[in-house]
Motif scaffolding. Structure first.
Motif, PDB file in Angstrom:
ATOM      1  N   UNK A 122       0.837  -1.199   0.000  1.00  0.00           N
ATOM      2  CA  UNK A 122       0.000   0.000   0.000  1.00  0.00           C
ATOM      3  C   UNK A 122       0.869   1.245   0.000  1.00  0.00           C
ATOM      4  N   UNK A 123       1.890   1.246   0.847  1.00  0.00           N
ATOM      5  CA  UNK A 123       2.829   2.372   0.878  1.00  0.00           C
ATOM      6  C   UNK A 123       3.541   2.531  -0.460  1.00  0.00           C
ATOM      7  N   UNK A 124       3.939   1.408  -1.077  1.00  0.00           N
ATOM      8  CA  UNK A 124       4.635   1.470  -2.363  1.00  0.00           C
ATOM      9  C   UNK A 124       3.746   2.081  -3.434  1.00  0.00           C
ATOM     10  N   UNK A 125       2.485   1.702  -3.463  1.00  0.00           N
ATOM     11  CA  UNK A 125       1.553   2.248  -4.445  1.00  0.00           C
ATOM     12  C   UNK A 125       1.361   3.743  -4.223  1.00  0.00           C
ATOM     13  N   UNK A 126       1.153   4.132  -2.974  1.00  0.00           N
ATOM     14  CA  UNK A 126       0.987   5.547  -2.626  1.00  0.00           C
ATOM     15  C   UNK A 126       2.255   6.331  -2.963  1.00  0.00           C
ATOM     16  N   UNK A 127       3.406   5.772  -2.591  1.00  0.00           N
ATOM     17  CA  UNK A 127       4.684   6.420  -2.875  1.00  0.00           C
ATOM     18  C   UNK A 127       4.864   6.599  -4.382  1.00  0.00           C
ATOM     19  N   UNK A 142      10.174  17.309  -0.859  1.00  0.00           N
ATOM     20  CA  UNK A 142      10.739  17.475   0.490  1.00  0.00           C
ATOM     21  C   UNK A 142       9.845  16.815   1.536  1.00  0.00           C
ATOM     22  N   UNK A 143       8.544  16.881   1.336  1.00  0.00           N
ATOM     23  CA  UNK A 143       7.626  16.161   2.228  1.00  0.00           C
ATOM     24  C   UNK A 143       7.863  14.656   2.123  1.00  0.00           C
ATOM     25  N   UNK A 144       8.105  14.193   0.918  1.00  0.00           N
ATOM     26  CA  UNK A 144       8.368  12.768   0.708  1.00  0.00           C
ATOM     27  C   UNK A 144       9.696  12.355   1.342  1.00  0.00           C
ATOM     28  N   UNK A 145      10.705  13.212   1.231  1.00  0.00           N
ATOM     29  CA  UNK A 145      12.002  12.916   1.861  1.00  0.00           C
ATOM     30  C   UNK A 145      11.826  12.800   3.376  1.00  0.00           C
ATOM     31  N   UNK A 146      10.986  13.658   3.944  1.00  0.00           N
ATOM     32  CA  UNK A 146      10.740  13.599   5.388  1.00  0.00           C
ATOM     33  C   UNK A 146      10.066  12.280   5.788  1.00  0.00           C
ATOM     34  N   UNK A 147       9.193  11.783   4.928  1.00  0.00           N
ATOM     35  CA  UNK A 147       8.477  10.540   5.210  1.00  0.00           C
ATOM     36  C   UNK A 147       9.296   9.309   4.836  1.00  0.00           C
ATOM     37  N   UNK A 148      10.039   9.390   3.741  1.00  0.00           N
ATOM     38  CA  UNK A 148      10.823   8.256   3.229  1.00  0.00           C
ATOM     39  C   UNK A 148      12.294   8.672   3.074  1.00  0.00           C
ATOM     40  N   UNK A 149      12.977   8.988   4.173  1.00  0.00           N
ATOM     41  CA  UNK A 149      14.336   9.521   4.072  1.00  0.00           C
ATOM     42  C   UNK A 149      15.359   8.542   3.486  1.00  0.00           C
ATOM     43  N   UNK A 150      15.067   7.251   3.549  1.00  0.00           N
ATOM     44  CA  UNK A 150      16.018   6.251   3.064  1.00  0.00           C
ATOM     45  C   UNK A 150      15.631   5.666   1.722  1.00  0.00           C
ATOM     46  N   UNK A 151      14.812   6.373   0.976  1.00  0.00           N
ATOM     47  CA  UNK A 151      14.363   5.904  -0.327  1.00  0.00           C
ATOM     48  C   UNK A 151      15.193   6.596  -1.413  1.00  0.00           C
ATOM     49  N   UNK A 152      15.979   5.819  -2.144  1.00  0.00           N
ATOM     50  CA  UNK A 152      16.917   6.367  -3.120  1.00  0.00           C
ATOM     51  C   UNK A 152      16.236   7.219  -4.190  1.00  0.00           C
ATOM     52  N   UNK A 153      15.137   6.742  -4.752  1.00  0.00           N
ATOM     53  CA  UNK A 153      14.497   7.494  -5.831  1.00  0.00           C
ATOM     54  C   UNK A 153      13.914   8.807  -5.328  1.00  0.00           C
ATOM     55  N   UNK A 154      13.384   8.810  -4.126  1.00  0.00           N
ATOM     56  CA  UNK A 154      12.846  10.045  -3.555  1.00  0.00           C
ATOM     57  C   UNK A 154      13.960  11.080  -3.417  1.00  0.00           C
TER      58      UNK A 154
END
Length: 180
Positions: A9-14, A45-57
């Protein structure tokens, strides 16, 4: 949050958020519209705050900053994306973006190192080769820079005048300092 523990679900939303941010960034870049680019940066930047360890973000945040003329601010996002294992076409573009940003800011050694990695990992990518040659030029490696540019020119041109001299120009690309 590590990619491996993000549920479906998170992957789809992301993915939806990333696609929206990329669309905004591309639209802002095409139109040279700073308001649209700011909207893309804010979302990323909001996405980086939520997914800080996600390379594509992180990578997309880097591009959004770069597209906005904020190269210095783009660097940490590019670096983090590389550290997080970015791969494939995104890796190509990240190395090019980071290397060209380093070069534009006058960090020539970092540019050469980054772009050298790019041409080593992606030897057929002409954009990486040309940016690498510019970084070499800036670091006073004029001969190597010219070799790369002349080789790329002769491998891609259809200009009849250049084609007539192809053998000579191609030879000189590797022998610029020789005289007879």
């Amino acid at each position: 949050m590590n990619d491996k523990i993000v549920n479906n679900t998170d992957k789809t939303y992301l993915r939806l958020l990333l696609d929206k941010a990329i669309e905004l960034r591309e639209d802002g870049r095409a139109k040279q519209d700073q308001d649209i680019l700011k909207e893309a940066r804010t979302l990323l930047l909001e996405m980086v705050a939520t997914y800080p360890d996600h390379a594509e973000v992180n990578y997309q945040a880097g591009i959004a900053h770069d597209n906005s003329g904020l190269g210095k601010e783009a660097i940490p996002y590019y670096v983090k994306a590389l550290e997080q294992g970015l791969a494939g076409p995104d890796l190509q573009r990240c190395l090019l973006g980071l290397g060209s940003t380093y070069r534009a800011l006058g960090y020539y050694q970092e540019a050469v190192e980054t772009l050298r990695r790019g041409v080593t990992e992606f030897p057929e990518h002409r954009g990486l080769q040309i940016f690498y040659s510019m970084a070499l030029y800036n670091s006073k490696n004029y001969k190597q820079a010219m070799e790369i540019v002349l080789t790329n020119l002769m491998e891609t041109t259809s200009d009849e005048n250049l084609q007539y001299f192809k053998r000579g120009i191609s030879y000189y690309a590797d022998h610029l300092d020789e005289t007879w």
